[in-house]
Design an enzyme around this catalytic site. Structure first.
Site, PDB file in Angstrom:
ATOM      1  N   PRO A   1      24.763 -20.759  -8.219  1.00  0.00           N
ATOM      2  CG  PRO A   1      22.736 -19.658  -7.992  1.00  0.00           C
ATOM      3  CD  PRO A   1      23.831 -19.933  -8.971  1.00  0.00           C
ATOM      4  CD  GLU A   2      28.223 -25.685  -5.659  1.00  0.00           C
ATOM      5  OE1 GLU A   2      28.178 -26.825  -5.177  1.00  0.00           O
ATOM      6  OE2 GLU A   2      29.283 -25.122  -5.979  1.00  0.00           O
TER       7      GLU A   2
ATOM      8  CE  LYS B   1      24.260 -26.908  -9.732  1.00  0.00           C
ATOM      9  NZ  LYS B   1      25.397 -26.795 -10.661  1.00  0.00           N
TER      10      LYS B   1
ATOM     11  NE  ARG C   1      15.129 -32.934 -18.953  1.00  0.00           N
ATOM     12  CZ  ARG C   1      14.010 -32.278 -19.311  1.00  0.00           C
ATOM     13  NH1 ARG C   1      13.089 -32.887 -20.005  1.00  0.00           N
ATOM     14  NH2 ARG C   1      13.832 -31.019 -18.967  1.00  0.00           N
TER      15      ARG C   1
ATOM     16  CG  ASN D   1      33.638 -25.735 -10.055  1.00  0.00           C
ATOM     17  OD1 ASN D   1      34.054 -26.899 -10.089  1.00  0.00           O
ATOM     18  ND2 ASN D   1      34.269 -24.730 -10.616  1.00  0.00           N
TER      19      ASN D   1
END
Ligand SMILES: [Zn+2]
Length: 287
Positions: free
Chosen positions: A2-3, A52, A131, A172
């Site tokens: 999942p993006e 994510k 982060r 991706n």
């Protein structure tokens, strides 16, 4: 995998279904049982995403931190008359405690296969956010933070875009597609990009990913390259959506007709058109 748009969409769905209502929290599979007991019966505050990562907030600045990983899913069901027995390995189940007079508010959600599901506090939540690079889906995102990293890096832009510490939420599909739309070769070093090129790419991600949140799929082709405009069949792929190069290896580019190429970079497939995205030559190579 999942993006970012999937996580944002999920955060919105969870908020719509459960926010400001008491929820039953359980772990049918058993791996989250002790933490679920601490939250059971509490009012769910809301859900939010960054890149994510998903954060489901409960009172007292407590958050269920979820990362779906490669195969995880968090399915939200609304308007269900009855909550069925859990199927498979349900790590976390949320069930709304509904008003008997308003059965439409009935909802339940099941989390399966996630790589992370932890109860954390504000400090830990902020560490995780700290982060992450800027997320194009967050209005508070500062693209300059990503540009500082990219403009100083020898690493390929295709690698940098997937690095969640540089830019959060791109996976991706968006990587392959946004590089195509901006005619950038995925192996081009970050430091060779001009600021304007990066800003155009960022602005495009902001728009494309917002569309992904609304539609639940990734569509990146411009109107003139849609199946109906080109008289070509629509894409057949479980991923859905009309794309230029992602998983189109060997097929003709919608713009120039050359065959789409692929290569592995840091364990993931890159896809690009060798004509529309020419290999970048540095000045040193010219002289
Ligand atoms: Zn092409």
């Amino acid at each position: 995998m999942p993006e970012g748009h999937t996580l944002r969409r999920l955060a919105n769905e969870l908020t719509d279904a459960f926010a400001d209502r008491p929820v039953r929290v359980s772990s049918p599979q058993g791996r989250f049982t002790a933490d679920a007991a601490l939250l059971d019966g509490q009012t769910l505050v809301g859900a939010d995403s960054a890149g994510k990562h998903l954060f489901v907030e409960f009172p007292g600045e407590r958050f269920v931190h979820v990362h779906l990983g490669l195969i995880g899913s968090f399915d939200v069901h609304t308007g269900a008359a009855a909550v069925p027995a859990p199927v498979g390995q349900v790590r976390l189940r949320l069930v709304s405690v509904t008003d008997a007079e308003d059965p439409d508010t009935a909802a339940y959600a099941d989390l399966r296969g996630a790589t992370q599901c932890d109860l954390i506090g504000l400090e830990k939540r902020d560490q995780i956010l700290g982060r992450l690079g800027p997320d194009p889906l967050r209005p508070d995102a500062d693209p300059e933070k990503a540009w500082r990293r990219i403009s100083r890096s020898h690493r390929p832009i295709g690698d940098l875009l997937m690095d969640q510490e540089v830019l959060a939420g791109v996976g991706n599909v968006y990587r392959a597609e946004v590089l195509f739309r901006h005619r950038l070769h995925p192996l081009r070093p970050g430091e060779t990009l001009r600021r304007g090129q990066f800003r155009a790419l960022w602005d495009d991600l902001v728009e494309l990913m917002a569309e992904g949140v609304a539609s639940g799929r990734i569509d990146t082709v411009r109107p003139e390259h849609l199946p109906e405009a080109m008289g070509r069949p629509p894409r057949k792929d479980d991923h859905g959506g009309e794309v230029y190069v992602y998983r189109r290896t060997g097929q003709p580019c919608h713009v120039c007709g050359k065959k789409v190429r692929t290569e592995v970079l840091v364990g993931r497939n890159l896809f690009w058109c060798p004509h529309c995205q020419p290999r970048f030559r540095s000045r040193a190579q010219h002289t």
